[in-house]
Design a protein around this motif. Structure first.
Motif, PDB file in Angstrom:
ATOM      1  N   ASP A 190       0.902  -0.957  -0.051  1.00  0.00           N
ATOM      2  CA  ASP A 190       0.031  -0.190   0.152  1.00  0.00           C
ATOM      3  C   ASP A 190       0.891   1.055   0.162  1.00  0.00           C
ATOM      4  O   ASP A 190       1.557   1.496   0.772  1.00  0.00           O
ATOM      5  CB  ASP A 190      -0.920   0.137   1.218  1.00  0.00           C
ATOM      6  CG  ASP A 190      -1.867   1.036   1.182  1.00  0.00           C
ATOM      7  OD1 ASP A 190      -2.291   1.612   0.137  1.00  0.00           O
ATOM      8  OD2 ASP A 190      -2.502   1.433   1.962  1.00  0.00           O
ATOM      9  N   GLY A 191       0.838   1.905  -1.035  1.00  0.00           N
ATOM     10  CA  GLY A 191       1.660   3.113  -1.321  1.00  0.00           C
ATOM     11  C   GLY A 191       3.100   3.022  -1.826  1.00  0.00           C
ATOM     12  O   GLY A 191       3.911   3.856  -1.999  1.00  0.00           O
ATOM     13  N   GLY A 192       3.274   1.762  -2.073  1.00  0.00           N
ATOM     14  CA  GLY A 192       4.726   1.608  -2.683  1.00  0.00           C
ATOM     15  C   GLY A 192       4.898   0.149  -3.414  1.00  0.00           C
ATOM     16  O   GLY A 192       4.107  -0.776  -3.594  1.00  0.00           O
ATOM     17  N   SER A 193       6.039   0.132  -4.103  1.00  0.00           N
ATOM     18  CA  SER A 193       6.597  -1.108  -4.745  1.00  0.00           C
ATOM     19  C   SER A 193       7.986  -1.097  -4.852  1.00  0.00           C
ATOM     20  O   SER A 193       8.642   0.090  -5.140  1.00  0.00           O
ATOM     21  CB  SER A 193       5.832  -1.470  -6.053  1.00  0.00           C
ATOM     22  OG  SER A 193       6.170  -0.184  -6.909  1.00  0.00           O
ATOM     23  N   VAL A 194       8.801  -2.044  -5.004  1.00  0.00           N
ATOM     24  CA  VAL A 194      10.022  -2.177  -5.258  1.00  0.00           C
ATOM     25  C   VAL A 194      10.400  -3.363  -6.214  1.00  0.00           C
ATOM     26  O   VAL A 194       9.682  -4.355  -6.370  1.00  0.00           O
ATOM     27  CB  VAL A 194      10.936  -2.401  -4.251  1.00  0.00           C
ATOM     28  CG1 VAL A 194      10.524  -3.657  -3.280  1.00  0.00           C
ATOM     29  CG2 VAL A 194      12.315  -2.452  -4.410  1.00  0.00           C
ATOM     30  N   GLU A 195      11.362  -3.036  -7.286  1.00  0.00           N
ATOM     31  CA  GLU A 195      11.415  -4.039  -8.268  1.00  0.00           C
ATOM     32  C   GLU A 195      12.541  -5.029  -7.804  1.00  0.00           C
ATOM     33  O   GLU A 195      13.411  -4.539  -7.147  1.00  0.00           O
ATOM     34  CB  GLU A 195      12.179  -3.371  -9.558  1.00  0.00           C
ATOM     35  CG  GLU A 195      12.712  -4.232 -10.807  1.00  0.00           C
ATOM     36  CD  GLU A 195      13.144  -3.623 -12.029  1.00  0.00           C
ATOM     37  OE1 GLU A 195      13.475  -4.350 -12.937  1.00  0.00           O
ATOM     38  OE2 GLU A 195      13.126  -2.524 -12.107  1.00  0.00           O
TER      39      GLU A 195
END
Length: 234
Positions: free
Chosen positions: A50-55
């Motif tokens: 919720d509110g972000g992501s990372v590869e």
């Protein structure tokens, strides 16, 4: 850590909680990411919250046998411990690796000689054999591989413990690669009526899922060591 891919290699994502996170790797409570090992590359994908992501550019084994480190892209914000995330792999890439890895098992069943090395790739892989060169005919091998693919043989995984291996030496003799000892149990991959060998990697459910394949260049890597290159046709 629960290794979802071990029981369900077709799982594209799972829900998990972050245990800890650093630029060196993110640890989760469970994962669908296969870590590099046994010649198969680690999965790539994303962690989403919720509110972000990372590869995630790679997955590697951690300090313990059942620990996976999810290697994040450089210079990105990382999720805090306790964050609920969705771990999602690059499924198209994983499926190609599964198809290719299963093809390599089929190739093992067609040649006599010890496997001395190998590397699984998305469209091209290699296997090294301690085998006489006159055993290798690229056209014949390609035909035989594709016949096993067309037969749509079932592919299964199962576990055996060291005691079963000790009391059933005939089981070991049927394997292309000898199983490791001392860990208490060994995971086997069996292609119905074709091949049986220890392997921790991910595979398709049946050989028909592989699609057309071909043998590429055969390289001389020693007096009897031959490197056989394998290609997926699509």
């Amino acid at each position: 850590m629960e290794l979802v891919f071990r029981d369900d290699p077709y799982a594209e994502s799972c829900e998990a909680e972050v245990v800890d996170a650093s630029p060196d790797g993110i640890r989760l409570t469970r994962t669908v990411f296969y870590p590099m090992g046994g010649g198969q590359p680690g999965d790539t994908g994303r962690l989403i919250w919720d509110g972000g992501s990372v590869e995630i550019g790679d997955a590697r084994k951690g300090d313990s046998h059942d620990e996976v480190l999810h290697i994040p892209a450089e210079g990105v914000d990382l999720p805090a411990p306790g964050t609920r995330v969705t771990a999602r792999i690059d499924w198209e890439r994983r499926h190609r690796l599964m198809r290719m890895h299963t093809t390599m098992h089929l190739l093992c069943s067609l040649l006599e000689g010890d496997v001395t090395g190998g590397q699984v790739g998305e469209s091209k892989s290699r296997l090294d054999f301690n085998v006489a060169g006159d055993q290798i005919d690229k056209e014949v091998l390609t035909q035989r591989l594709n016949e096993l693919v067309r037969q749509d043989r079932a592919v299964r995984s199962r576990w055996v413990d060291d005691a079963e291996l000790d009391t059933n030496p005939g089981l070991v003799r049927t394997m292309s690669v000898k199983p490791p000892r001392g860990s208490g149990k060994v995971r086997l991959i069996e292609i119905d009526g074709v091949d049986l060998q220890p392997c921790g990697g991910t595979h398709v459910r049946s050989t028909g899922e592989i699609g057309p394949v071909r043998i590429g260049k055969v390289e001389n890597k020693g007096r009897q060591n031959r490197r056989i290159n394998i290609h997926l046709s699509e």
